[in-house]
Design a protein around this motif. Structure first.
Motif, PDB file in Angstrom:
ATOM      1  N   GLY A 268      37.813  25.912 -33.095  1.00 43.21           N
ATOM      2  CA  GLY A 268      38.082  25.140 -33.466  1.00 43.21           C
ATOM      3  C   GLY A 268      37.696  23.707 -34.515  1.00 43.21           C
ATOM      4  N   ILE A 269      36.503  23.623 -34.381  1.00 45.38           N
ATOM      5  CA  ILE A 269      35.775  22.664 -35.440  1.00 45.38           C
ATOM      6  C   ILE A 269      35.748  23.338 -37.106  1.00 45.38           C
ATOM      7  CG2 ILE A 269      34.164  21.141 -35.568  1.00 45.38           C
ATOM      8  CD1 ILE A 269      33.613  20.536 -32.428  1.00 45.38           C
ATOM      9  N   ALA A 270      35.445  24.218 -36.070  1.00 44.16           N
ATOM     10  CA  ALA A 270      34.994  25.414 -37.696  1.00 44.16           C
ATOM     11  C   ALA A 270      36.791  25.763 -38.469  1.00 44.16           C
ATOM     12  CB  ALA A 270      34.344  26.590 -37.382  1.00 44.16           C
ATOM     13  N   GLY A 271      37.756  26.075 -37.933  1.00 49.68           N
ATOM     14  CA  GLY A 271      39.377  26.027 -37.760  1.00 49.68           C
ATOM     15  C   GLY A 271      39.243  24.930 -38.463  1.00 49.68           C
ATOM     16  N   MET A 272      39.273  23.701 -38.024  1.00 48.40           N
ATOM     17  CA  MET A 272      39.227  22.154 -38.559  1.00 48.40           C
ATOM     18  C   MET A 272      38.820  22.012 -40.169  1.00 48.40           C
ATOM     19  SD  MET A 272      37.653  19.132 -38.182  1.00 48.40           S
ATOM     20  CE  MET A 272      36.177  19.930 -38.612  1.00 48.40           C
ATOM     21  N   HIS A 273      37.616  22.550 -40.055  1.00 48.26           N
ATOM     22  CA  HIS A 273      36.927  22.290 -41.556  1.00 48.26           C
ATOM     23  C   HIS A 273      37.308  23.696 -42.550  1.00 48.26           C
ATOM     24  CE1 HIS A 273      33.426  21.983 -44.494  1.00 48.26           C
ATOM     25  NE2 HIS A 273      33.362  23.663 -44.651  1.00 48.26           N
ATOM     26  N   TYR A 274      37.541  24.609 -41.812  1.00 48.00           N
ATOM     27  CA  TYR A 274      37.751  25.661 -43.016  1.00 48.00           C
ATOM     28  C   TYR A 274      39.213  25.473 -43.877  1.00 48.00           C
ATOM     29  CZ  TYR A 274      33.280  27.317 -43.076  1.00 48.00           C
ATOM     30  OH  TYR A 274      31.821  27.253 -43.392  1.00 48.00           O
TER      31      TYR A 274
ATOM     32  N   LEU B 174      27.292  30.832 -40.302  1.00 48.76           N
ATOM     33  CA  LEU B 174      25.859  30.284 -39.934  1.00 48.76           C
ATOM     34  C   LEU B 174      26.553  28.746 -39.230  1.00 48.76           C
ATOM     35  CD1 LEU B 174      23.025  29.382 -39.217  1.00 48.76           C
ATOM     36  CD2 LEU B 174      22.853  28.484 -41.615  1.00 48.76           C
ATOM     37  N   SER B 175      27.992  28.397 -40.357  1.00 47.91           N
ATOM     38  CA  SER B 175      28.276  27.625 -39.769  1.00 47.91           C
ATOM     39  C   SER B 175      29.604  27.195 -38.888  1.00 47.91           C
ATOM     40  CB  SER B 175      29.599  26.672 -41.430  1.00 47.91           C
ATOM     41  OG  SER B 175      30.141  27.448 -41.112  1.00 47.91           O
ATOM     42  N   ILE B 176      29.814  28.620 -38.265  1.00 46.91           N
ATOM     43  CA  ILE B 176      30.443  28.439 -37.013  1.00 46.91           C
ATOM     44  C   ILE B 176      29.518  28.615 -35.809  1.00 46.91           C
ATOM     45  CG2 ILE B 176      31.573  30.061 -35.957  1.00 46.91           C
ATOM     46  CD1 ILE B 176      33.132  30.603 -38.565  1.00 46.91           C
TER      47      ILE B 176
END
Length: 163
Positions: free
Chosen positions: A65-71, A92-94
């Protein structure tokens, strides 16, 4: 927790600049990038609070979810440049987002109320700062994945210029 994560992310996005390029943000995608971490962090916290054995699954969901927020936040950027991402940096970020989420949930719920010593609350700011550093790393590597190219041209225009 999700609102704080989003706030840190959005401040980082606002700090991003490209010389000579105006950047604005799509309101719908920006709002969506706020809703996603709030919902997943609340859900992950609720699940781990009731079922501690669900820590890894909840951390995975929260990290994604945090990675989804970022992208989603990156997709909300409007500028006269073409944005592409390097897949290795994206992965790597995920991985960082998922691992930081598992650790954050574990730290938040590792001490039950019955076994918590009186001084345990004093360590909460330290745990929050450590999680904030991990969230910053996730943002940094997510931004490393981004490559901004020349202003977007119509495919026909690019084909004409290359002849």
């Amino acid at each position: 927790m999700g609102g704080g994560i989003w706030s840190m992310h959005f401040v980082g996005m606002l700090a991003f600049s490209m010389p000579g390029t105006a950047i604005s943000y799509d309101p719908f995608l920006t709002l969506l990038s706020l809703i996603v971490p709030v919902v997943v962090a609340a859900a992950a916290s609720a699940v781990v609070g009731r079922r501690p054995q669900a820590l890894l699954a909840s951390g995975l969901a929260m990290g994604l979810g945090i990675a989804g927020m970022h992208y989603t936040g990156m997709a909300a950027m409007r500028m006269a440049a073409f944005i592409e991402s390097d897949p290795a940096w994206v992965v790597l970020s995920i991985v960082i987002a998922v691992s930081a989420s598992v650790v954050a949930l574990w730290l938040a719920f590792r001490l039950t109320r019955r076994s918590r010593p009186r001084c345990a609350n004093k360590s909460k700011p330290g745990r929050s700062l450590r999680f904030g550093r991990k969230a910053r790393e996730c943002l940094r590597y997510g931004m490393y994945s981004m490559r901004a190219n020349d202003p977007v041209r119509l495919p026909e225009e690019s084909a004409i210029r290359s002849r």
